[in-house]
Write an enzyme that holds these catalytic residues in place. Structure first.
Site, mmCIF file in Angstrom:
data_model
loop_
_atom_site.group_PDB
_atom_site.id
_atom_site.type_symbol
_atom_site.label_atom_id
_atom_site.label_comp_id
_atom_site.label_asym_id
_atom_site.label_seq_id
_atom_site.Cartn_x
_atom_site.Cartn_y
_atom_site.Cartn_z
ATOM 1 N N ASN A 273 0.852 -1.195 0.000
ATOM 2 C CA ASN A 273 0.000 0.000 0.000
ATOM 3 C C ASN A 273 0.883 1.237 0.000
ATOM 4 O O ASN A 273 2.108 1.136 -0.016
ATOM 5 C CB ASN A 273 -0.967 -0.029 1.192
ATOM 6 C CG ASN A 273 -0.216 -0.064 2.511
ATOM 7 O OD1 ASN A 273 0.493 0.868 2.861
ATOM 8 N ND2 ASN A 273 -0.356 -1.165 3.242
ATOM 9 N N ASP B 112 -4.316 -9.600 13.263
ATOM 10 C CA ASP B 112 -4.419 -8.191 13.646
ATOM 11 C C ASP B 112 -3.439 -7.980 14.803
ATOM 12 O O ASP B 112 -3.687 -8.400 15.940
ATOM 13 C CB ASP B 112 -5.849 -7.847 14.056
ATOM 14 C CG ASP B 112 -6.013 -6.338 14.241
ATOM 15 O OD1 ASP B 112 -5.126 -5.729 14.876
ATOM 16 O OD2 ASP B 112 -7.000 -5.776 13.756
HETATM 17 O O1 C5P Z 1 -8.176 -2.258 10.977
HETATM 18 P P1 C5P Z 1 -7.266 -1.192 10.550
HETATM 19 O O2 C5P Z 1 -6.169 -1.664 9.644
HETATM 20 O O3 C5P Z 1 -7.899 0.052 10.011
HETATM 21 O O4 C5P Z 1 -6.577 -0.732 11.951
HETATM 22 C C1 C5P Z 1 -5.563 0.176 11.997
HETATM 23 C C2 C5P Z 1 -4.731 -0.024 13.242
HETATM 24 O O5 C5P Z 1 -4.528 -1.406 13.504
HETATM 25 C C3 C5P Z 1 -3.332 0.525 13.070
HETATM 26 O O6 C5P Z 1 -2.871 0.898 14.337
HETATM 27 C C4 C5P Z 1 -2.586 -0.644 12.499
HETATM 28 O O7 C5P Z 1 -1.192 -0.529 12.710
HETATM 29 C C5 C5P Z 1 -3.181 -1.781 13.282
HETATM 30 N N1 C5P Z 1 -3.201 -3.051 12.569
HETATM 31 C C6 C5P Z 1 -2.448 -4.109 13.016
HETATM 32 N N2 C5P Z 1 -2.516 -5.307 12.370
HETATM 33 C C7 C5P Z 1 -3.319 -5.484 11.299
HETATM 34 C C8 C5P Z 1 -4.106 -4.410 10.835
HETATM 35 C C9 C5P Z 1 -4.024 -3.202 11.476
HETATM 36 O O8 C5P Z 1 -1.708 -3.957 13.985
HETATM 37 N N3 C5P Z 1 -3.346 -6.646 10.700
#
Ligand code: C5P
Length: 403
Positions: free
Chosen positions: A209, A307
């Site tokens: 990205n 996550d």
């Molecule tokens: O769900 P989303 O990607 O929008 O969430 C953003 C937050 O979650 C950020 O702090 C990102 O670094 C963290 N994140 C993570 N692992 C993932 C996806 C997001 O730590 N697989």
């Protein structure tokens, strides 16, 4: 500008590293500092006062008996004007002088007459640095509250290799900038993720990205400048390692997850800034996938990545967790919802397409008690504000604060 309004006395002592001070002076003045150069007689053998005057834009002082000061007391006047005195390079002899409080020239006299902080940047041959007398003197200076920056290790002007060479001008510049920052996170251990991840499809292609890593790197620098011990786990970015930060490079979300889980037990604060890919292909082709020529297209099936933030936040004894959220609209709604879903006490939301790759950003803090917008600012200024906000909320010894 980083050092606007700061007045520094740079004291040069005799050593070949004097040539590096031309560059350091340029960096300091470019950052808004005024720089007053004072040189020992030995320093003038290595770089001329003419060069240093041209770069600093001020007359250089080399002698206690310089009659240019109206009261003829340069050792008092020069130190009274300074926000800090930086001895760079600091020779073996000058460190010894400082440790003993001797003052037989202008520079050593203005050091002992100072009422401002003193920083020293040692530069010498490895044997001179290792000598017990030098080590005693450095320990004494530290005990006296003098900030010792470096030295570095590596090849030396004399042809030998070891500890004692001066830190590079850029590192000295960053360390001087850090010195002026408030120490909100003194002694805290901060783990940060930054940048994008890269999820391979085959041996040459992948999904990534547009995250540049700038915000995460700015936070890492701001945390280090605030006195924290910083471990930065980063995806592929084209950025230099911030001053004073331990950096670990990874490619995929799974690697980032593994690196974070290994480092979490040693973290008081976890700041997840990385734009982690939500999915990866369940089978990465070993070789480059070929075009078939008959118009048929490859198909991929995806599995969800872990996550990282939510996993860390769910640990029995988690660090204080801070998340980031890049949304393309309705930040108020999505930010609050995401904070609860991730299970973190603090979430920093921004409008992703407006933040990616830019040098400035505008964010909103989401926490149980409500939201706080922060004004648009350069990423380093914003990072400093965020570090101060995080420091206010994080317990000094770690532990979750979800409420
Ligand atoms: O769900 P989303 O990607 O929008 O969430 C953003 C937050 O979650 C950020 O702090 C990102 O670094 C963290 N994140 C993570 N692992 C993932 C996806 C997001 O730590 N697989």
């Amino acid at each position: 500008m980083e050092l606007a309004g700061k007045h520094l006395v740079l004291g040069l002592t005799g050593g070949i590293a004097c040539y590096k001070i031309a560059e350091l002076t340029r960096l300091l003045t470019k950052a808004g500092a005024t720089v007053q150069i004072v040189m020992t007689e030995a320093a003038t053998q290595f770089i001329t006062p003419v060069t240093m005057q041209a770069l600093s834009g001020r007359p250089v002082y080399t002698s206690q008996w310089d009659a240019r000061m109206p009261n003829n007391m340069p050792h008092i006047d020069l130190s009274r004007e300074a926000d800090a005195i930086v001895i760079v390079p600091a020779s073996t002899d000058f460190l010894a002088k400082l440790a003993q409080g001797r003052c037989d020239d202008l520079l050593s006299t203005l050091c002992i007459a100072r009422d401002c902080p003193l920083l020293v940047v040692p530069a010498m041959n490895r044997q001179m640095w290792q000598n017990p007398a030098t080590q005693r003197n450095v320990a004494q200076l530290r005990a006296d509250g003098v900030e010792v920056l470096g030295p570095d290790s590596g090849s030396q002007a004399c042809g030998e290799v070891g500890d004692g060479r001066m830190i590079e001008p850029e590192a000295a510049f960053e360390a001087i900038c850090a010195f002026f920052q408030p120490k909100f996170l003194c002694g805290q251990r901060v783990l940060i993720t930054a940048g994008p991840t890269f999820e391979p499809l085959d041996s040459v292609r992948g999904i990534t990205n547009r995250s540049s890593g700038k915000m995460g790197f700015a936070l890492a620098l701001a945390a280090a400048q605030a006195g924290a011990d910083v471990h930065l786990v980063t995806g592929p970015v084209a950025l230099d390692t911030p001053w004073g930060v331990y950096r670990e490079d990874v490619q995929t979300a799974q690697q980032m997850h593994d690196a974070v889980m290994a480092a979490t037990p040693d973290a008081d604060i976890f700041i997840a800034v990385a734009a982690v890919a939500d999915w990866r292909v369940d089978h990465v082709a070993e070789h480059k996938i070929k075009k078939t020529g008959d118009g048929s297209l490859p198909t991929f099936s995806f599995v969800e990545n872990p996550d990282i933030l939510a996993t860390v936040a769910k640990l029995p004894n988690p660090p204080f967790c801070v998340g980031f959220a890049a949304e393309s609209g309705d930040l108020d709604v999505y930010g609050a919802e995401k904070r609860e879903r991730k299970g973190v006490p603090l979430l920093i939301g921004n409008l992703g397409p407006l933040a990616f790759g830019r040098d400035d950003n505008e964010v909103m803090l989401f926490e149980a008690s409500g939201t706080t917008p922060l004004p648009r600012a350069g990423k380093l200024d914003l990072a400093r504000t965020l570090i101060a906000e995080i420091a206010k909320r994080a317990p000094k010894t770690g532990g979750a604060l979800l409420s």
